[in-house]
Enzyme design. Sequence first.
Site, mmCIF file in Angstrom:
data_model
loop_
_atom_site.group_PDB
_atom_site.id
_atom_site.type_symbol
_atom_site.label_atom_id
_atom_site.label_comp_id
_atom_site.label_asym_id
_atom_site.label_seq_id
_atom_site.Cartn_x
_atom_site.Cartn_y
_atom_site.Cartn_z
ATOM 1 N N CYS A 1 9.592 34.726 -4.271
ATOM 2 C CA CYS A 1 9.965 34.033 -5.129
ATOM 3 C C CYS A 1 8.833 34.608 -6.298
ATOM 4 C CB CYS A 1 9.492 32.829 -5.033
ATOM 5 S SG CYS A 1 9.270 31.980 -6.096
ATOM 6 N N HIS B 1 12.856 27.424 6.237
ATOM 7 C CA HIS B 1 13.108 28.581 5.220
ATOM 8 C C HIS B 1 11.118 29.291 5.390
ATOM 9 C CE1 HIS B 1 14.332 31.161 2.024
ATOM 10 N NE2 HIS B 1 12.819 31.132 1.425
ATOM 11 N N ARG C 1 20.698 35.976 -1.983
ATOM 12 C CA ARG C 1 19.447 34.922 -3.467
ATOM 13 C C ARG C 1 18.276 35.365 -2.832
ATOM 14 N NH1 ARG C 1 15.786 31.259 -4.074
ATOM 15 N NH2 ARG C 1 15.800 30.303 -2.453
ATOM 16 N N ASP C 2 17.875 34.694 -1.932
ATOM 17 C CA ASP C 2 16.230 35.092 -2.292
ATOM 18 C C ASP C 2 15.386 36.257 -2.235
ATOM 19 O OD1 ASP C 2 13.648 34.106 -2.420
ATOM 20 O OD2 ASP C 2 14.259 33.010 -0.243
ATOM 21 N N HIS D 1 8.818 32.724 5.348
ATOM 22 C CA HIS D 1 8.996 33.986 4.680
ATOM 23 C C HIS D 1 7.262 34.738 5.225
ATOM 24 C CE1 HIS D 1 10.214 33.800 0.561
ATOM 25 N NE2 HIS D 1 10.321 32.755 0.753
ATOM 26 N N ASN E 1 11.205 37.398 2.696
ATOM 27 C CA ASN E 1 11.422 36.131 4.146
ATOM 28 C C ASN E 1 11.083 37.363 5.895
ATOM 29 O OD1 ASN E 1 13.093 33.922 2.509
ATOM 30 N ND2 ASN E 1 13.255 36.343 1.256
#
Length: 301
Positions: free
Chosen positions: A234, A201, A9-10, A203, A243
Site C-alpha cells: 500500500c 487479504h 490492483r494491489d 501480506h 501480498n
Amino acid sequence: MILRDVTLRDGLQLTGKMLSTERKVEVVRALFAAGVPELEIGSLARPDLVPPMANTLELVSALNPDELDRCWVWVATPRHVEKAIAAGVRRFQYCFSVSDAHNRANIGRDTDASLEAMPAAVDQAHAVGGSIQLCLATAFTCPFDGPVDPDRVLEIANDPRTDGAADIVLADTLGQAVPGQVSALVTRVRTESPQRRIVYHGHDTWGLGVANSLAAVAAGASVVDGALAGLGGCPFAPGASGNTASEDLLFATRPSWLTPAGLGALVHLGEDLVTELGEPNRSRARQGARSDAQAFEWVLR
C-alpha cells in the site's frame, strides 16, 4: 477455499511502471485460463496518486461480460461506483480503513465519513444487479496508530450502514498479524456479525502470509487474496510488504481445479511480470520450481 488474485490492483499499485491495457487483458485471460476463479483488476483511486491504476476503466471496457462477472474493482466513494458502473463494472470492493489515521492518509476522510457514504454505494451497485463488498483495511494494525482493537472491527461489521454488502474483507494491510490473531478475528466476525462470505487479504511482510491465510480458512474464511510473485503493498502504509504470493497459496491449498500445468503457467506468468516491472519475485513456489522442477510437477499430481 477460493483464491482471488489481486495482482492487477494491489499487486501493481507500488510498482514504478505501468502495464498497458493490452498487457493487463493478457494477464486477466492467462489467470482465468489457469483456473483462478476470481480477480481484483483495478482501482478508481486518483491516477496522480496511484499511477498504475490509471487505465483501470480502459481494462474494464476491454473485457467481456462473462469475464467482468468474475472481476472486482476497488472503490472508496459513491462517485467511484457511479463511474465504474458506466464502464461496465458489476463487482465492487468498497474499501476504507478501520483506523481513522490510515483512512485519512489513504482516502482523505475519517472512517465514519466512509461509513456514512456506504449505503449510497450499496444502492448504486444493487440498482444494476451488482454485488458489493465491505473491505476493511488495517483490520489488525495501523501504520500510524499501531494495533487495532478487534472490537472496533466488529463495531463496523455490525453497523447498519454496511447492510447489503455480500462479503466482508479483512485486510492485514501491514502483514504484521500472526495466525492466532487471524483465527480469532475471523471467528468473531463469523459468529458475531451478519452472515457474509469472509475474505482474508494478507501480506507477507513477516513471512506469515500463507500461514495466516490457512488460519483464516480454518476459522471460516472462504476466500483468500494473493498476488503473483508476491507483488504489492500500500502506498499509504509505510512498512507494508508484498501480498502473499498466489502461487504459494495454491501450492499450499491444492484446490481441486489446480493442475501442474496450471500452477506452472502461473509461476512463469509471475516471473515474466516481475521481469517486466523490475520488481523482486517473492514467491517460494518459484524458488522451489527453479531448484527442482521434477518435484514441483510430481507433488501436484
